[in-house]
Write a protein that holds these residues in place. Structure first.
Motif, PDB file in Angstrom:
ATOM      1  N   SER A 185      30.456  51.202  41.894  1.00 45.21           N
ATOM      2  CA  SER A 185      30.445  51.997  43.138  1.00 45.21           C
ATOM      3  C   SER A 185      29.042  52.175  43.699  1.00 45.21           C
ATOM      4  CB  SER A 185      31.094  53.360  42.902  1.00 45.21           C
ATOM      5  OG  SER A 185      30.431  54.064  41.870  1.00 45.21           O
ATOM      6  N   TRP A 186      28.050  52.402  42.836  1.00 46.38           N
ATOM      7  CA  TRP A 186      26.679  52.601  43.306  1.00 46.38           C
ATOM      8  C   TRP A 186      26.028  51.285  43.697  1.00 46.38           C
ATOM      9  CZ3 TRP A 186      22.634  50.193  40.765  1.00 46.38           C
ATOM     10  CH2 TRP A 186      22.929  49.661  39.500  1.00 46.38           C
ATOM     11  N   ARG A 187      26.558  50.200  43.152  1.00 45.78           N
ATOM     12  CA  ARG A 187      25.963  48.883  43.397  1.00 45.78           C
ATOM     13  C   ARG A 187      26.460  48.268  44.710  1.00 45.78           C
ATOM     14  NH1 ARG A 187      24.091  45.167  44.825  1.00 45.78           N
ATOM     15  NH2 ARG A 187      23.219  43.324  43.818  1.00 45.78           N
TER      16      ARG A 187
ATOM     17  N   PRO B  76      33.456  48.628  35.917  1.00 47.01           N
ATOM     18  CA  PRO B  76      34.664  48.175  36.610  1.00 47.01           C
ATOM     19  C   PRO B  76      34.516  48.271  38.130  1.00 47.01           C
ATOM     20  CG  PRO B  76      35.131  49.909  34.999  1.00 47.01           C
ATOM     21  CD  PRO B  76      33.663  49.910  35.243  1.00 47.01           C
ATOM     22  N   GLY B  77      35.302  47.460  38.796  1.00 36.52           N
ATOM     23  CA  GLY B  77      35.444  47.581  40.241  1.00 36.52           C
ATOM     24  C   GLY B  77      36.683  48.394  40.564  1.00 36.52           C
TER      25      GLY B  77
ATOM     26  N   VAL C  21      43.859  45.021  36.617  1.00 35.12           N
ATOM     27  CA  VAL C  21      44.580  46.036  35.838  1.00 35.12           C
ATOM     28  C   VAL C  21      43.709  46.533  34.680  1.00 35.12           C
ATOM     29  CG1 VAL C  21      46.826  45.105  36.473  1.00 35.12           C
ATOM     30  CG2 VAL C  21      45.697  44.285  34.389  1.00 35.12           C
ATOM     31  N   PRO C  22      44.022  47.724  34.138  1.00 37.08           N
ATOM     32  CA  PRO C  22      43.181  48.319  33.097  1.00 37.08           C
ATOM     33  C   PRO C  22      42.927  47.437  31.887  1.00 37.08           C
ATOM     34  CG  PRO C  22      44.678  49.969  33.973  1.00 37.08           C
ATOM     35  CD  PRO C  22      45.077  48.666  34.597  1.00 37.08           C
TER      36      PRO C  22
ATOM     37  N   GLY D  79      36.383  41.336  39.703  1.00 35.45           N
ATOM     38  CA  GLY D  79      36.990  40.246  40.461  1.00 35.45           C
ATOM     39  C   GLY D  79      36.039  39.559  41.417  1.00 35.45           C
ATOM     40  N   GLY D  80      34.724  39.713  41.176  1.00 33.48           N
ATOM     41  CA  GLY D  80      33.755  39.026  42.014  1.00 33.48           C
ATOM     42  C   GLY D  80      33.240  39.798  43.211  1.00 33.48           C
TER      43      GLY D  80
END
Length: 272
Positions: free
Chosen positions: A165-167, A206-207, A238-239, A266-267
């Protein structure tokens, strides 16, 4: 898609290892608990939701009852509010007293709820403290309690849960993102501090992961369209796909990896 559970990797080095997972009753952390139980690890998870914890344990017992040559274990649930440092300390001490040591620590408890979703101009000292306590402070202090046992035995793996999120960077949860950015710095400095004594420290970022909570609260049609525009992999993640990376970092198969941050998005993010 995620590998079917019955076909996911088995790491012999994780059998009988003592594993602690915070926030383990739901989402990515619950998938992590499940995969460790499939390894035959001794899994302990902290959470504040007894209902979710009971559901997870029931699900794992169902797996155990299925015809399967693998030694599924049943996890132990410890009620613990990680924002309560005294309760966190007592719970960690109980784990060490009962189990002797901890081989793997997964610092995954986090939240970006309604209190977090405010612009910077509306952040208050109280909301700042809440976000830092639930997303960052406990990571430091639980590690502080657990790592001496790892140092004593000369080995251990700590995996901290970050976020992309910060990236990106995203907006609307400024303190949450500050905390998640700090996870990377903490991971790197702890990897240097503890590495000489055989303790590895890594993080996973994670994204957009389709957990039950994300589906209910975040993955609106508009947000999902944004996700698909940015991801190279054009499907929901998915988790289990995040949990599988955590498992690798916990195992001896990653014995040369420390101070690293693995992105599972996922890129979306091209670099870290």
């Amino acid at each position: 898609m995620a590998v079917p559970l019955a076909q996911s990797a088995i790491y012999p080095s994780l059998k009988d290892k003592t594993v602690v997972v915070t926030g383990g009753a739901e989402g990515i952390a619950a998938a992590t608990v499940e995969l460790f139980c499939r390894q035959g690890s001794k899994v302990i998870f902290f959470d504040i939701s007894g209902t979710s914890a009971d559901s997870l344990i029931k699900q794992i017992k169902q797996h155990q009852a299925e015809v399967n040559a693998l030694p599924w274990t049943i996890p132990s649930f410890y009620y613990c509010d990680v924002t309560n440092l005294e309760q966190l300390r007592e719970t960690a001490e109980n784990v060490l007293k009962e189990h002797g040591t901890v081989d793997v620590l997964v610092n995954s408890a986090a939240a970006a709820g309604a209190k977090s979703r405010v612009p910077s101009v509306k952040v208050t000292p109280e909301s700042w403290e809440f976000d830092i306590n639930v997303n960052l402070r406990h990571v430091f202090f639980l590690t502080q309690r657990i790592v001496p046992a790892m140092q004593k035995q000369g080995r251990g793996s700590i995996i901290n849960m970050g976020s992309i999120s910060w990236r990106i960077p995203a907006v609307g949860t400024p303190v949450y993102m500050a905390a998640k950015a700090a996870i990377m710095g903490l991971t790197k400095t702890h990897s240097k501090e503890f590495g000489n004594e055989g303790v590895r420290v890594n993080s996973v970022m994670p994204g957009a992961i389709a957990t039950e909570r994300q589906i209910k609260e975040v993955l609106t049609k508009e947000y999902r369209e944004e996700v698909m525009r940015n991801q190279t992999v054009k499907r929901d993640l998915v988790p289990q796909e995040v949990a599988s990376v955590i498992l690798f970092l916990a195992s001896d198969d990653s014995s040369g990896v420390t101070g690293s941050s693995y992105v599972v998005d996922g890129g979306w993010v091209s670099d870290v």
